[in-house]
Enzyme design. Structure first.
Site, PDB file in Angstrom:
ATOM      1  N   LYS A  65       0.832  -1.206   0.000  1.00 57.96           N
ATOM      2  CA  LYS A  65       0.000   0.000   0.000  1.00 57.96           C
ATOM      3  C   LYS A  65       0.865   1.253   0.000  1.00 57.96           C
ATOM      4  O   LYS A  65       1.918   1.300   0.630  1.00 57.96           O
ATOM      5  CB  LYS A  65      -0.920  -0.018   1.226  1.00 57.96           C
ATOM      6  CG  LYS A  65      -1.976   1.082   1.230  1.00 57.96           C
ATOM      7  CD  LYS A  65      -2.899   0.933   2.434  1.00 57.96           C
ATOM      8  CE  LYS A  65      -3.957   2.017   2.478  1.00 57.96           C
ATOM      9  NZ  LYS A  65      -4.867   1.886   3.634  1.00 57.96           N
ATOM     10  N   SER A 140      -9.670   1.943   2.661  1.00 63.24           N
ATOM     11  CA  SER A 140      -8.803   2.698   1.769  1.00 63.24           C
ATOM     12  C   SER A 140      -7.787   1.838   1.024  1.00 63.24           C
ATOM     13  O   SER A 140      -7.143   2.297   0.101  1.00 63.24           O
ATOM     14  CB  SER A 140      -8.056   3.761   2.585  1.00 63.24           C
ATOM     15  OG  SER A 140      -7.213   3.139   3.553  1.00 63.24           O
ATOM     16  N   SER A 164     -10.051  -0.402   6.817  1.00 63.83           N
ATOM     17  CA  SER A 164      -9.460  -0.211   5.495  1.00 63.83           C
ATOM     18  C   SER A 164      -8.777  -1.424   4.896  1.00 63.83           C
ATOM     19  O   SER A 164      -8.404  -1.406   3.731  1.00 63.83           O
ATOM     20  CB  SER A 164      -8.463   0.959   5.530  1.00 63.83           C
ATOM     21  OG  SER A 164      -9.137   2.163   5.779  1.00 63.83           O
TER      22      SER A 164
END
Length: 472
Positions: A65, A140, A164
């Site tokens: 990420k 996210s 997330s």
């Protein structure tokens, strides 16, 4: 599985496999990656082919990420204000991965600074759900989930501040784990809300999640909140005979999609058939969780994001330098997107003189009550089970202009972060072609039981074997 992939790479070619992944990414439409470390990764794969390593993840590519620092690879948090920033150091989890022979293949798209539920707030455009490219992948960590579900990476890391990791795992039909707060070092995680967030794995199977957790968990002297780990692989197949599972009554009913509720109850029946028993429990302060979470998270964000001013790194445009206040204001105005600005403003307001006690202090008190709810529940049961998300994935653009509806979608995930307990999401059904996630929640440092239950369910059901019919 990753263990099988490792054996395949040892017998074949890691470089060829990685090249095929890059070809798939480049011809696809998921927009799951923002940066590909192609040259470096292929070089490492070639080196592995010539001299295979012995680590748990030797030769295995992994996607990371955007908000996790990677030395020599851009880490921009999917924000214009950090575009071009290349960290001079690796996060602790990246050090652990490299030590076990993993190859960092690239950085994945995310909601800007991890602020969102759909990966639509990214400065690089939305990521698409591989099950339906007109739908969101969740957020996210949407890029991290979509690339695994879409066959662009065998595994990935995300971060979970209020769901997330679990939200995109649910929407994309894969496994995502949010560990106990402190189990995984946050050193090198670009902060959104320090007291809430944790790095967690996203994989196709529970066993792969346990393997990744085995690698990244453990104490780090650079993170004072980090703790020692247990071992998760040896007892993974132990089964759940005699396990007591609590069903929080506040997590069902109004607001939950009918197909989601049915799939989760069917999953509970499967767990019961495997030897577990269930009983209804209550988490009475759940109704206050969203309000408390967003006050705390936005307050911490307003403080954490004050460091991004374009003066030391990140966005800086010629001709902007005037007095400090004007330069600072203009850089942040151009560099941050609407959702980040909204959360900074609300967080600053909640922390301001005269309002701190009215909002932030009350939110902290509610957080304590929510934690006590979980502690009381775990005196009665071993695990809790619930939907991960109240709805399946929604269409891109459907909710982005209605922030409250996006915030409400986190109702079953944010209490876990407030309490600091572990939770996993794994596929348990489908609404049409869209996956539905089952959430299993454990007590503090109860990852072993969470993973055992998830493994037992996965072994008894076919949902993890299904892949998107239209992978683009």
């Amino acid at each position: 599985m990753l263990s099988e992939l490792k054996a395949t790479l040892l017998a074949g070619s890691a470089e060829e496999y990685l090249s095929q992944l890059y070809e798939r990414i480049e011809r696809g439409k998921l927009n799951a990656f923002t940066t590909l470390a192609k040259e470096t990764a292929l070089k490492e794969a070639k080196s592995f082919d010539q001299n295979p390593g012995k680590g748990l993840l030797a030769g295995v590519p992994i996607a990371i990420k955007e908000c996790i620092s990677t030395k020599g690879i851009e880490s921009n948090c999917s924000s214009r204000i950090l575009q071009g920033y290349i960290p001079p150091y690796d996060a602790h989890v990246i050090e652990r991965l490299r030590a076990e022979g993993a190859i960092i293949m690239g950085k994945t798209n995310m909601d800007e600074f991890a602020m969102g539920t759909s990966t639509e707030t990214s400065a690089f455009g939305p990521t698409r759900n591989p099950w339906d490219i007109d739908c969101v992948p969740g957020g996210s960590s949407g890029g991290s989930a979509a690339c695994v579900a879409g066959g662009e990476a065998p595994c990935s890391l995300g971060s979970d501040t209020g769901g997330s990791v679990r939200c995109p795992a649910s929407f994309c039909g894969i496994v995502g784990l949010k560990p106990t707060y402190g189990l995984v070092s946050r050193y090198g995680l670009i902060a959104y809300a320090n007291s809430l967030e944790q790095i967690g794995p996203l994989t196709r199977t529970v066993k792969d999640t346990a393997l990744l957790l085995e690698v990244i968990a453990g104490h780090d002297w650079r993170d004072s909140t980090s703790a020692e780990k247990s071992s998760y692989l040896p007892d993974l197949d132990q089964g759940i005979d005699g396990m007591k599972i609590g069903i929080p009554k506040e997590y069902f009913g109004e607001g939950v999609n009918e197909k989601v509720e049915k799939s989760v109850w069917d999953a509970i029946s499967v767990l019961e058939g495997l030897g577990a028993s269930w009983q209804e429990v209550s988490l009475p302060h759940t109704q206050y969780a969203l309000a408390a979470y967003y006050v705390i998270a936005m307050s911490e964000a307003s403080s954490n994001l004050a460091r991004f001013d374009g003066l030391r790194y990140g966005l800086r445009q010629a001709g902007e330098d005037r007095d400090w206040h004007t330069t600072f204001s203009e850089i942040r105005s151009k560099g941050f997107g609407p959702e980040v600005k909204r959360r900074i403003l609300l967080g600053t307001y909640a922390l301001s003189a005269g309002y701190y006690g009215r909002y932030y202090l009350k939110a902290l008190k509610v957080r304590t009550l929510i934690k006590e709810d979980f502690l009381a529940a775990f005196k009665q049961v071993d695990l809790l089970a619930s939907p991960t998300m109240p709805i399946p994935a929604f269409r891109i653009g459907e909710r982005i202009n209605d922030p409250l509806s996006l915030y409400k979608a986190d109702i079953f995930t944010v209490p876990i972060n407030l309490a600091g307990v572990p939770a996993i999401s794994l596929p348990c059904g489908f609404a049409g072609q869209l996956p539905i996630g089952l959430q299993l929640i454990g007590p503090h440092f109860g990852e072993a039981a969470v993973l055992q239950a998830a493994q037992a369910f996965e072994a008894a059901t076919p949902y993890h074997e299904r892949t998107p019919e239209e992978v683009v």
